[in-house]
Write an enzyme that holds these catalytic residues in place. Structure first.
Site, short mmCIF file in Angstrom:
data_model
loop_
_atom_site.label_atom_id
_atom_site.label_comp_id
_atom_site.label_asym_id
_atom_site.label_seq_id
_atom_site.Cartn_x
_atom_site.Cartn_y
_atom_site.Cartn_z
CB SER A 294 35.22 27.76 32.49
OG SER A 294 34.67 29.04 32.72
CE LYS A 295 37.76 34.35 30.41
NZ LYS A 295 37.84 35.68 29.76
NE ARG A 296 32.62 32.76 33.12
CZ ARG A 296 33.33 33.23 32.10
NH1 ARG A 296 34.11 34.26 32.29
NH2 ARG A 296 33.26 32.69 30.92
#
Length: 609
Positions: A294-296
């Site tokens: 995930s980008k986060r």
């Protein structure tokens, strides 16, 4: 109004229907695999590719990998590589994500021919600045009868979705608003009634020709999906099709999660009468638990890799090999590649191919091997040394600063929680102007950069991460506490009463019992005879080498077992592993080395007493 809804079509705002989620099961795409052939090889004409991230999070290795594949395809064909910011999801934008995007890509070594920061003939390259274009193309579809305005409220759609799920049906839209006349819909819109615009799909989804998965057929009918949201911004599906066409993109390489949505994109291309670009969907990167990156998720963000001190080229090499490998026809089999090697392997003569691994690709620890390989390669090329240091030093200084803060705040009698051993203060020559470091430390940098440069020259080829490097070179930076000397020497208590020095007199060899303190005293006397200006590897080695080789211990198995170099390592670094001992003594300087020999002598005397 809920009585008007009979769920038959495909209601979905942004993601695929639930049935697609079930069918999209780790690369099970109901498709025929691509089996080589010319469609899988490098195109014969220049390719225009793009990297189009959404600033709703930071760049992670999955998105860097996608950017690299697009970059290499463009460079290998003499084409162009574009960066486009897809910021239509206004509610989820991260304030500094766009700025970090450019910073991370430049740090990684990727350059682009067109983009928001440098412009280009097909700009603007930021979707929030292209709203008029999307409005015009949506109006064209409305005029052609391929789209319609939908006035259903979010609450009504949620009710419909809940009803469908309760009845174990896919939450699809029943096309109610498609029956509103164009004139009536235009009048209601002109009166300010909130609405979105939906694309009117055919009953049969178009086939997708994918360079990785072959022919892909959607397992479910397409829904009348939204192309313009209620806020006036386009959806991803609409904006990326319009932009790719207007920017003349020839190849779209992106994650396999978008394959299930690609029939929608092809349907839009067909509705406009445009030619689709060639698609290549690459397997998703997943962690060891098979969870999508995930980008986060911080541990995979580029920032975390930068903090670990990884070389940009090592990271690019690493992500390149996740789901792709050089052609079997390539004469060069090495996996160690710099950017020129990557582009060369992507050239037509080496048959660069787009036959990526199908299905998920699990991230591995090969980055450590590649980091060491690229570190050795870079440091062997004098022209690269400065760039290597520029990349490594910020993270290294930050790690030293954290270790120092922890040292000051904890009990000196316990091992340092990060380094695993007891440490004293920073060695004087690490920050004193009296040492070869030549510059003093500052509040932001407890160790001079020149000193770290020298340490890097000594042992830089072993660098994998800042903390591992500090652990290996802990006593090149921090003083050795007396207790650390004591603990390490007592670990060898069993042989301390059996230490001997071997001397040769003609053909006779004699052995004399010695105490460790006596060995240290002899070593100290020998080293004191070397002047500061003659404190070099050759002089130290010739002065103490024969003495060190003469030190050993006796046992039942062997009459003489060499122990001199282990003794010297105990004196110089309290038995901690590290680079070559003589070179370490040169690095530390005469003053620090003699101080350690003297301290070791005192510790040995106290233990012997």
């Amino acid at each position: 109004m809920s009585s008007l809804y009979v769920v038959r079509g495909a209601l979905r705002r942004q993601g695929p229907p639930q049935s697609c989620h079930r069918i999209f099961s780790r690369s099970n795409f109901f498709s025929r695999p691509a089996r080589g052939g010319p469609t899988s090889l490098l195109p014969s004409t220049p390719a225009r590719t793009r990297f189009a991230p959404s600033p709703t999070g930071y760049v992670h290795i999955g998105s860097l990998r996608t950017a690299l594949f697009n970059y290499l395809l463009a460079r290998a064909t003499g084409g162009q590589f574009l960066v486009r910011v897809e910021d239509t999801d206004q509610k989820r934008l991260v304030p500094d994500a766009e700025e970090k995007l450019f910073e991370d890509l430049k740090w990684a070594g990727l350059s682009w021919d067109e983009g928001p920061d440098i412009g280009g003939p097909y700009g603007p390259y930021k979707q929030s600045e292209r709203l008029q274009s999307y409005k015009e193309h949506a109006n064209q579809l409305l005029k052609d009868g391929r789209a319609y305005r939908c006035f259903c409220t979010p609450e009504e759609l949620d009710t419909m979705k809940k009803l469908a799920l309760d009845e174990s049906r896919d939450p699809v839209y029943n096309k109610t608003c498609s029956h509103i006349s164009a004139e009536d819909a235009a009048r209601r819109a002109a009166n300010g009634q909130e609405h979105c615009i939906r694309f009117k799909c055919d009953s049969v989804a178009p086939l997708v020709q994918d360079l990785v998965y072959g022919t892909y057929k959607s397992p479910v009918p397409l829904d009348d999906f939204i192309i313009i949201k209620r806020d006036g911004f386009p959806t991803y599906h609409f904006a990326n099709v319009v932009d790719d066409h207007l920017m003349k993109i020839t190849h779209v390489i992106r994650g396999a999660e978008w394959l299930v949505s690609t029939p929608r994109h092809v349907a839009l291309y067909n509705a406009f009468g445009w030619e689709s670009p060639q698609f290549a969907h690459v397997g998703l990167l997943v962690d060891q638990k098979k969870q999508k990156l995930s980008k986060r998720f911080g541990s995979f963000n580029l920032s975390s890799w930068k903090e670990q001190g990884i070389l940009p080229i090592a990271l690019l090499n690493y992500v390149l090999l996740l789901g792709w490998s050089p052609s079997r026809d390539s004469k060069e089999k090495s996996e160690i590649m710099d950017m020129n090697d990557m582009i060369q392997k992507a050239s037509y003569t080496l048959q660069f191919h787009l036959r990526f691994t199908k299905g998920d690709v699990t991230v591995n620890s090969k980055n450590e091997f590649l980091q060491k390989a690229h570190m050795r390669k870079s440091l062997s090329e004098s022209s690269n040394t400065e760039s290597v240091l520029a990349s490594i030093l910020p993270s290294l200084l930050n790690s030293i600063r954290k270790c120092e803060e922890n040292r000051v705040s904890q009990d000196d009698s316990t091992p340092h929680k990060d380094l695993g051993v007891r440490i004293g203060q920073l060695v004087r020559c690490a920050h004193s102007t009296e040492s070869p470091s030549g510059t003093s430390s500052t509040a932001s940098s407890p160790v001079s950069q020149i000193y770290l440069n020298a340490l890097f020259d000594l042992d830089g080829k072993s660098f994998t991460s800042p903390m591992d490097f500090l652990k290996r070179n802990v006593y090149h930076l921090w003083e050795i506490p007396e207790q650390q000397y004591r603990v390490r020497l007592q670990e060898q208590q069993a042989l301390l009463n059996n230490i001997v020095v071997r001397e040769s007199s003609g053909e006779e060899v004699q052995q004399y019992s010695q105490k460790v303190s006596e060995l240290a005293a002899t070593l100290l006397e020998s080293l004191q005879g070397i002047s500061e200006e003659n404190w070099t590897e050759q002089n130290i080695k010739s002065t103490i080498g024969p003495f060190i080789k003469s030190i050993g211990y006796v046992s039942d198995e062997k009459p003489f077992q060499a122990w001199g170099w282990k003794f010297l390592r105990w004196v110089v670094s309290a038995s901690a592993a590290g680079p070559a001992l003589i070179l370490s003594m040169v690095f530390l300087g005469k003053g620090e080395t003699l101080a350690r020999v003297s301290q070791a002598c005192q510790v040995a005397q106290s233990i012997e007493a």
